[in-house]
Design an enzyme around this catalytic site. Sequence first.
Site, PDB file in Angstrom:
ATOM      1  N   GLY A 105     -34.765  37.192 -30.569  1.00 58.68           N
ATOM      2  CA  GLY A 105     -34.978  37.968 -31.798  1.00 58.68           C
ATOM      3  C   GLY A 105     -34.148  37.226 -32.923  1.00 58.68           C
ATOM      4  O   GLY A 105     -34.400  37.366 -34.202  1.00 58.68           O
ATOM      5  N   GLU A 108     -35.810  34.538 -34.060  1.00 56.14           N
ATOM      6  CA  GLU A 108     -36.917  34.983 -34.936  1.00 56.14           C
ATOM      7  C   GLU A 108     -36.617  35.282 -36.224  1.00 56.14           C
ATOM      8  O   GLU A 108     -37.572  35.138 -37.204  1.00 56.14           O
ATOM      9  CB  GLU A 108     -37.741  35.930 -34.304  1.00 56.14           C
ATOM     10  CG  GLU A 108     -38.397  35.512 -32.753  1.00 56.14           C
ATOM     11  CD  GLU A 108     -39.083  36.584 -32.165  1.00 56.14           C
ATOM     12  OE1 GLU A 108     -38.151  37.383 -31.784  1.00 56.14           O
ATOM     13  OE2 GLU A 108     -40.253  36.611 -31.719  1.00 56.14           O
TER      14      GLU A 108
END
Length: 694
Positions: A105, A108
Amino acid sequence: MAKVTQSVDLGTRGRVAVLTVDNPPVNALSQHVRKGLHDGIQQAIADGAVQAIVIVCSGRTFIAGADITEFGKPPMEPSLHSVLDMIESSPKPVISAIHGTALGGGLEVTLACHYRVGAKGARFGLPEVKLGILPGAGGTQRLPRVVGPQKALQMIVSGDPIGADEALKVGLIDEIVDGDLAAAGVAFAEKALNEKRPLKKIRDLDDKIAPARGKPEIFAEFRKSVARQTRGFRAPENCIKAVEAAVNLPFAEGIKRERELFVELLNSPESKAQRYFFFAEREAAKIPDVAADTPAKEIKKAAVIGAGTMGGGIAMNFANVGIPVTVVEVQQEALDRGLGVVRKNYETTASRGRLTMADVEKRMGLIKGTTDFNAIADADIVIEAVFEEMPIKKEVFAKIDKIAKPDAVLATNTSTLDVNEIASATRRPESVIGTHFFSPANVMKLLENVRGSKTSKTAIATAMTVGRRINKVPVLVGVCYGFVGNRMLHQRGIQAEKLILEGALPHQVDRVLYDFGFPMGPFAMGDLAGLDVGWRIRKGRGVKSPVADRICELGRFGQKTGAGYYKYDEKRNPTPDPDVEKIIVDVSTEMGITRRPISDEEILQRLLYPMVNEGAKILEEKIAIRASDIDVIWVYGYGWPVYRGGPMFWADSIGLKALRDKLLEFQKKTGDAFWTPALLLSRLADAGKGFLDR
Ligand SMILES: NC(=O)c1ccc[n+]([C@@H]2O[C@H](COP(=O)([O-])OP(=O)(O)OC[C@H]3O[C@@H](n4cnc5c(N)ncnc54)[C@H](O)[C@@H]3O)[C@@H](O)[C@H]2O)c1
């Protein structure tokens, strides 16, 4: 600076807003981090004085991934998707300034930014595949657009991170920066503003994915190239499908496809097992009566006694992490041979481009061979790896006792002998511990640390800490014959032998285990390790193993002699051998056994259920601290497929009642006490419980 949430601050430097995440230890994407990023960006967008936004992190790293404590809990707002949408749709450029690791994440988040700068030592990766899932917040859609589908496939399917230099080369970051990271991020923002650079939204990029569009062969080829490493896993295929979607579908549709593929994985038994295992591995580091802050002895120097198969590999582990190690042998010739093998191993690695020749020399330079036992005098840990014979071990330990430093940890690599008896040869049994490495010792990740009845907490803490330092996964066990791993393996071996006498053939037995997910079955493993070792031990003890003995009598010791249970060609490819089949059939006949066809299902149950039963006894006897430790041992020491969690997790997934009843059925059929269910297994089966919810 103003607090947006407990872990995110918003400040300004001139016309640039700086959002700082501070969520120690690794800036995981906890709910308050997501909210802080979301609201912080929103506030910066609303602030008329702000023209660009920089995201940085405090502490040792950028956002290193999801918050694992939120795993399995109901999702909490805001979702990572909405944070990323907020960032990407900002009308003001958002720049992430990255140090440490940007993983999962965390990466991301940076991919939703318009620009990325990274510190020299920063690393970037999407490791979700290792938990049996895929990067589900746009990672599979954005990464290919910025680095191209091939590189994205490689990163997402391996889960391995890349360094800053490579990230710059493939276009993942825009610049490598040094000095104060926030200042570097602000400087980049100023430059972008001054140059009036357009907002670069990765979702809109097409130049790197367009050439692969409508070319399924690119993906077919990639599938082929990773087939061996990904066999049995579910996540790699979905990762590939997601990247394919990124190439062939518009962004919004690709995101939808990524979601479907993600959810499919999240609910899969493979991912459940892999996520379980992730925690099991961490849990293994905890020892109930040895507090985490128990001081471990610092290992500045190590010594290994014996430069045979294991000693050389063990020494390499220390040299690999920069710890000088002395290797002691009885004879110069054995020493030269042992160190020659070590050098050859390093040179092979170098020839594959994974080490430089300078590294080889550096590591060899850290390994000092000698025939002078006194050279162990300054070692902080001494690991004995001599012949597996009690009188020799005791003699060696008595000698170590005389020479080693008073506070040195004295370890034995014995695989079967009683650590307490070995310890009794010294005047300091509290310093003695088993450190059971697996062959090849420089490769296998498992380290079974064996606690004797007098082993001190310091010795335990040291063996666990040094195990991690040399990149092993240490698991603490107690003293018994074969400890945890080999004791369970032995049960499997008994049945493997019976199965071929009753009607199966080695290649059928091996195939069943291979299909289950093991790298190989027991007969192929025997051929690899060398059948003569066991033969010699059996002869010494006066024990017989009719088929194996007859194979050895023919000089068939396995791969090294070109034949064992199988025949081997020059490339060591095995084929079943009619001569071996004849031996097996003859032995069956001589023993009065009528051979019958045996189903794959029966083979699997007879090989693996007794292991689980033995695991239950091991728990009963408190040889293992917890069921999950047994699973860690089997995954890292014996190639149990991680997507099946480990034998105890697997048993729970079958249901202990069904498993116990099957044992009883085999017992009834054979009248063999071998099949008697362990008390713990029966108790749990009756209570409708599993090993893991004890
Ligand atoms: N080979 C495996 O797969 C494996 C796996 C785990 C544990 N082990 C254990 O590791 C130990 C070593 O096994 P190995 O396979 O490396 O054996 P090995 O026969 O390859 O090596 C043993 C070495 O110890 C040396 N040696 C013997 N007596 C000595 C002494 N008094 N002082 C110094 N050196 C001495 C020998 O010269 C020989 O080089 C054994 O306890 C074995 O049970 C082996």
